[in-house]
Design an enzyme around this catalytic site. Structure first.
Site, PDB file in Angstrom:
ATOM      1  N   CYS A  84       0.850  -1.190   0.000  1.00  0.00           N
ATOM      2  CA  CYS A  84       0.000   0.000   0.000  1.00  0.00           C
ATOM      3  C   CYS A  84       0.894   1.251   0.000  1.00  0.00           C
ATOM      4  O   CYS A  84       1.957   1.262   0.599  1.00  0.00           O
ATOM      5  CB  CYS A  84      -0.939   0.104   1.196  1.00  0.00           C
ATOM      6  SG  CYS A  84      -2.088  -1.262   1.323  1.00  0.00           S
ATOM      7  N   ARG A 110       3.583  -0.125  -5.042  1.00  0.00           N
ATOM      8  CA  ARG A 110       3.450  -0.668  -3.687  1.00  0.00           C
ATOM      9  C   ARG A 110       2.150  -1.451  -3.499  1.00  0.00           C
ATOM     10  O   ARG A 110       1.961  -2.116  -2.475  1.00  0.00           O
ATOM     11  CB  ARG A 110       3.502   0.465  -2.662  1.00  0.00           C
ATOM     12  CG  ARG A 110       4.779   1.281  -2.722  1.00  0.00           C
ATOM     13  CD  ARG A 110       4.707   2.432  -1.743  1.00  0.00           C
ATOM     14  NE  ARG A 110       4.620   1.937  -0.401  1.00  0.00           N
ATOM     15  CZ  ARG A 110       5.665   1.674   0.375  1.00  0.00           C
ATOM     16  NH1 ARG A 110       6.884   1.885  -0.078  1.00  0.00           N
ATOM     17  NH2 ARG A 110       5.502   1.216   1.588  1.00  0.00           N
ATOM     18  N   TRP A 137      -2.913  -2.709  -1.597  1.00  0.00           N
ATOM     19  CA  TRP A 137      -2.626  -4.143  -1.772  1.00  0.00           C
ATOM     20  C   TRP A 137      -3.436  -4.822  -0.688  1.00  0.00           C
ATOM     21  O   TRP A 137      -3.127  -4.699   0.496  1.00  0.00           O
ATOM     22  CB  TRP A 137      -1.129  -4.405  -1.611  1.00  0.00           C
ATOM     23  CG  TRP A 137      -0.739  -5.805  -1.962  1.00  0.00           C
ATOM     24  CD1 TRP A 137      -0.368  -6.253  -3.198  1.00  0.00           C
ATOM     25  CD2 TRP A 137      -0.657  -6.934  -1.086  1.00  0.00           C
ATOM     26  NE1 TRP A 137      -0.079  -7.603  -3.142  1.00  0.00           N
ATOM     27  CE2 TRP A 137      -0.250  -8.047  -1.855  1.00  0.00           C
ATOM     28  CE3 TRP A 137      -0.902  -7.119   0.266  1.00  0.00           C
ATOM     29  CZ2 TRP A 137      -0.068  -9.315  -1.327  1.00  0.00           C
ATOM     30  CZ3 TRP A 137      -0.724  -8.400   0.811  1.00  0.00           C
ATOM     31  CH2 TRP A 137      -0.309  -9.474   0.005  1.00  0.00           C
ATOM     32  N   ASN A 165      -1.327   2.377   5.773  1.00  0.00           N
ATOM     33  CA  ASN A 165      -0.451   1.314   5.266  1.00  0.00           C
ATOM     34  C   ASN A 165       0.002   0.506   6.469  1.00  0.00           C
ATOM     35  O   ASN A 165       0.627   1.057   7.375  1.00  0.00           O
ATOM     36  CB  ASN A 165       0.757   1.932   4.543  1.00  0.00           C
ATOM     37  CG  ASN A 165       1.816   0.890   4.213  1.00  0.00           C
ATOM     38  OD1 ASN A 165       1.505  -0.290   4.037  1.00  0.00           O
ATOM     39  ND2 ASN A 165       3.059   1.327   4.132  1.00  0.00           N
ATOM     40  N   GLY A 166      -0.323  -0.785   6.464  1.00  0.00           N
ATOM     41  CA  GLY A 166       0.056  -1.635   7.590  1.00  0.00           C
ATOM     42  C   GLY A 166      -1.100  -2.561   7.931  1.00  0.00           C
ATOM     43  O   GLY A 166      -2.021  -2.731   7.138  1.00  0.00           O
ATOM     44  N   GLU A 219      17.454 -17.361  -8.549  1.00  0.00           N
ATOM     45  CA  GLU A 219      16.960 -16.026  -8.883  1.00  0.00           C
ATOM     46  C   GLU A 219      16.320 -16.019 -10.278  1.00  0.00           C
ATOM     47  O   GLU A 219      15.305 -15.356 -10.502  1.00  0.00           O
ATOM     48  CB  GLU A 219      18.116 -15.012  -8.782  1.00  0.00           C
ATOM     49  CG  GLU A 219      17.850 -13.623  -9.301  1.00  0.00           C
ATOM     50  CD  GLU A 219      16.695 -12.891  -8.628  1.00  0.00           C
ATOM     51  OE1 GLU A 219      16.147 -13.388  -7.631  1.00  0.00           O
ATOM     52  OE2 GLU A 219      16.325 -11.816  -9.147  1.00  0.00           O
ATOM     53  N   LYS A 225      12.497 -14.823 -11.037  1.00  0.00           N
ATOM     54  CA  LYS A 225      12.175 -13.762 -11.998  1.00  0.00           C
ATOM     55  C   LYS A 225      11.121 -14.246 -12.984  1.00  0.00           C
ATOM     56  O   LYS A 225      10.147 -13.565 -13.257  1.00  0.00           O
ATOM     57  CB  LYS A 225      13.412 -13.388 -12.784  1.00  0.00           C
ATOM     58  CG  LYS A 225      14.288 -12.248 -12.573  1.00  0.00           C
ATOM     59  CD  LYS A 225      13.999 -10.973 -11.939  1.00  0.00           C
ATOM     60  CE  LYS A 225      13.292 -10.998 -10.638  1.00  0.00           C
ATOM     61  NZ  LYS A 225      14.051 -10.589  -9.495  1.00  0.00           N
ATOM     62  N   GLU A 243       7.574 -14.777 -11.307  1.00  0.00           N
ATOM     63  CA  GLU A 243       6.829 -13.621 -10.810  1.00  0.00           C
ATOM     64  C   GLU A 243       6.289 -12.720 -11.909  1.00  0.00           C
ATOM     65  O   GLU A 243       5.260 -12.078 -11.712  1.00  0.00           O
ATOM     66  CB  GLU A 243       7.628 -12.820  -9.768  1.00  0.00           C
ATOM     67  CG  GLU A 243       8.733 -11.936 -10.295  1.00  0.00           C
ATOM     68  CD  GLU A 243       9.381 -11.093  -9.186  1.00  0.00           C
ATOM     69  OE1 GLU A 243      10.605 -10.940  -9.222  1.00  0.00           O
ATOM     70  OE2 GLU A 243       8.673 -10.577  -8.301  1.00  0.00           O
ATOM     71  N   HIS A 250      17.134 -37.487  -8.376  1.00  0.00           N
ATOM     72  CA  HIS A 250      16.508 -37.906  -7.120  1.00  0.00           C
ATOM     73  C   HIS A 250      15.023 -37.571  -7.088  1.00  0.00           C
ATOM     74  O   HIS A 250      14.436 -37.478  -6.014  1.00  0.00           O
ATOM     75  CB  HIS A 250      17.255 -37.279  -5.942  1.00  0.00           C
ATOM     76  CG  HIS A 250      18.689 -37.714  -5.901  1.00  0.00           C
ATOM     77  ND1 HIS A 250      19.081 -38.939  -5.433  1.00  0.00           N
ATOM     78  CD2 HIS A 250      19.815 -37.102  -6.355  1.00  0.00           C
ATOM     79  CE1 HIS A 250      20.396 -39.055  -5.564  1.00  0.00           C
ATOM     80  NE2 HIS A 250      20.863 -37.950  -6.128  1.00  0.00           N
ATOM     81  N   LYS A 261       5.728  -4.105  -4.379  1.00  0.00           N
ATOM     82  CA  LYS A 261       7.179  -3.946  -4.304  1.00  0.00           C
ATOM     83  C   LYS A 261       7.722  -4.128  -2.891  1.00  0.00           C
ATOM     84  O   LYS A 261       8.704  -4.824  -2.688  1.00  0.00           O
ATOM     85  CB  LYS A 261       7.542  -2.555  -4.830  1.00  0.00           C
ATOM     86  CG  LYS A 261       9.025  -2.271  -4.875  1.00  0.00           C
ATOM     87  CD  LYS A 261       9.672  -2.991  -6.020  1.00  0.00           C
ATOM     88  CE  LYS A 261      11.151  -2.751  -6.091  1.00  0.00           C
ATOM     89  NZ  LYS A 261      11.812  -3.782  -6.922  1.00  0.00           N
TER      90      LYS A 261
END
Ligand code: M6R
Length: 610
Positions: A2, A27, A80, A104-105, A483, A487, A490, A506, A605
């Protein structure tokens, strides 16, 4: 998660809030809203809410079609979703009685508060935030600071609030705990926002609102009151990011722009720290005494930052001959880690505000360890709470998928490893100089990869139609693969997993069928032939192999469907050009699938909630 913003001043608040929300949109982008003071007469004021599900662009359209009086004061939010689905009712701002706020929180005890104070009948949303608005309104007797001060002790969790009281036109009240909030008084008015990008058009000087203090923003000044009601002066910080840094500058996406910024970001991070051809942290105020007693390194981070840590593990171990553990912050924070005052805890975070990483830092401090954070955002909570800070100089990273932050985090880790090895007598000055020269060679190697981006764009055609992809490597190449897979998943929504190539037999090799893409990274000399054998094994089962090696590698006919190369660097440094290839593979796959590259679904983000 947010983004919140507040503005009061001589300019049109609606325009400033919408502009700010666009820069904060990374965000969170489920829904957006603003609240504006509307003054019919000198004494009659209301606060008008305009909110919608969807992006800030939709909110702009809605604002354009809503009749509004000119207003110089308001607050805004880009969401968000955490508590309550993506609906207009759940969007912020929330208004209860004379109080309107954005948050925000997470107010973790919101249910208990609602029951205790019997708020359920007045609720219009399912959010924790509305309960906060109810409680502040409950305590409101014409004194905003008193109302906020009385409500705060009831809130468990994290918050940054911007609050309007309808009988205090032109004023915004802001307060925070854990969640970030920066503010600035500028010639264009007073602003507060979740991060700097929203302030950049107006100022380069700002301050981080101290936790639990309350800021009162008016068009002419910002006054901050501590817990006792005394006025305090915040520490002013200056940012050297330009507005350009937060714009696309002709690139179709922030991610592509940020991929291209990596050579410069690396130069900005490395070069100021080279003195007499060796790493020097005097200007960071990180003394060698922080390193000499260390007998263990614990690295803690989330996501991409954690994968940067994983790449550095073998480097630290080989250079320092001490054990290095890399932990996921959300796990570490609830463990009882074996760390003590002789452990150097390296915390990595681009934003400096990831909640789990922050909690891990606090735990490390409780245990008496020395904490060194690698952070990109100046003045962020993690930076401020760490014993030592190594700022990376990547500039703002706007795309949700981290790219340049990863490269500079690696550079930071490499410089720290070298400085530590020198400080602990594990490396000679000549070896240190040679190491730095090799590190610097990684920068032109990235430039070289960037010149081949069209080749990479063509190479990803096969990926656009698949549901699964595998990344394999051995040793450091395996750490790079982790990584690469993150990438790809996402931003392209392809299920991608990374495996240590030797582990395939295995279990995982059962998933290798005709045309399944396998991105194989083979840059580590010591395990090269083993890696080639593993590639043969997947090829024999029909995999579509994209193989990445050094230019010098000799490749047998038919082992790969696509072969890409990087310049011949020492094995320790191949991660830099490899990272760029993997970023471009993910980027072009997402673009070809027509997806939202910069704002992938369900993500935000900065992860400031658990
Ligand atoms: O701001 P941080 O570096 O603490 O963020 C950590 C992760 O959330 C972040 O690296 C995330 O994994 C990236 N968006 C992935 O590209």
């Amino acid at each position: 998660m947010c983004g919140i913003i507040g503005y009061t001043g001589p300019l049109e608040a609606k325009t400033i809030l919408l502009g700010g929300l666009s820069s904060l949109e990374y965000r969170g982008y489920d829904s957006a809203g603003i609240a504006l003071f509307q003054s019919q007469t000198l004494t009659s004021h209301t606060v008008e809410l305009i909110k919608t599900t969807g992006k800030v662009s939709l909110l702009k359209e809605l604002c354009d079609s809503t009749p509004l009086l000119p207003s110089g004061c308001g607050i805004g939010h880009t969401r968000w979703a955490t508590h309550g689905g993506v609906t207009t009712e759940n969007s912020h701002p929330h208004q209860v009685g004379r109080v309107t706020l954005v948050h925000n929180g997470i107010i973790e005890n919101y249910k208990t508060l609602a029951e205790t104070w019997n708020f359920s009948k007045q609720l219009r949303s399912e959010t924790d935030t509305e309960i906060a608005a109810c409680l502040i309104n409950q305590f409101y007797e014409n004194d905003p600071i008193q109302a906020i001060r009385k409500a705060l002790p009831y809130f468990e969790g994290s918050y940054a609030f911007c609050i309007l009281f309808c009988d205090h036109p032109g004023e915004i009240y802001a307060v925070r705990k854990i969640s970030p909030l920066v503010a600035a008084y500028t010639p264009s008015g007073s602003l507060a926002a979740s991060d700097l990008t929203a302030l950049l058009p107006y100022t380069k000087q700002y301050f981080v609102l101290p936790e639990q203090s309350i800021a009162k923003l008016t068009p002419y000044r910002i006054t901050i009151f501590d817990e006792n009601g005394d006025k305090i002066q915040p520490e002013l910080l200056t940012v050297n990011w330009s507005m350009d840094a937060a714009m696309k500058n002709g690139f179709p996406h922030f991610m592509l722009k940020e991929i291209h910024e990596q050579p410069q970001a690396l130069r900005n991070t490395i070069l100021p720290r080279i003195v007499d051809e060796l790493p020097n942290f005097d200007s960071d105020q990180i003394p060698d005494s922080a390193f000499v007693h260390v007998n263990k390194i614990q690295i803690v981070a989330c996501g991409t930052a954690m994968y940067a840590g994983m790449v550095s593990k073998s480097l630290f171990e080989s250079m320092l001959k001490i054990p290095v553990t890399v932990s996921i912050a959300s796990e570490f924070r609830y463990e009882d880690p074996l760390i003590d005052e002789n452990t150097l805890v390296i915390i990595i975070s681009q934003s400096g505000e990831t909640i789990d990483t922050l909690a891990a830092l606090r735990l490390a401090k409780e245990k008496g360890s020395v904490t060194l954070s690698i952070v990109n955002v100046k003045g962020s909570t993690i930076a401020r709470e760490s014993d030592y800070v190594f700022y990376t100089h990547a500039g703002p990273e706007i795309a949700v998928a981290s790219t340049k932050a990863y490269s500079v985090q690696l550079a930071a880790l490499y410089l720290i490893a070298c400085r530590m090895a020198l400080a602990c007598g594990k490396m000679t000055l000549e070896e240190g100089k040679h190491f730095l020269q090799e590190l610097l060679c990684a920068i032109p190697a990235i430039d070289m990869v960037l010149t081949k981006k069209e080749e990479i764009r063509h190479a990803v055609s096969h990926l656009t139609s698949v549901d699964n992809a595998f990344f394999i490597g051995r040793g450091r190449d395996y750490a790079f693969s982790l990584e690469g897979a993150l990438k790809l998943k996402e931003i392209s929504y392809i299920h991608a997993e990374a495996y240590a190539a030797g582990e395939l037999k295995h279990g995982t090799i059962a998933l290798i069928t005709d045309q399944v893409p396998v991105i194989a990274i083979a840059t580590q000399e010591a395990v090269y032939t083993k890696m080639i054998s593993n590639i043969r094994e997947v090829k024999a089962r029909g995999a579509f192999v994209i193989l990445i090696t050094k230019e010098s590698a000799s490749i047998e006919e038919g082992i790969a469907d696509i072969h890409m190369t990087i310049p011949n660097l020492d094995d320790s440094f191949t991660v830099f050009p490899i990272a760029v290839i993997l970023q471009l593979i993910a980027y072009y796959t997402s673009v070809k699938k027509g997806l939202n590259v910069d704002q992938p679904r369900n993500l935000a983000k900065s992860v400031t909630v658990e």
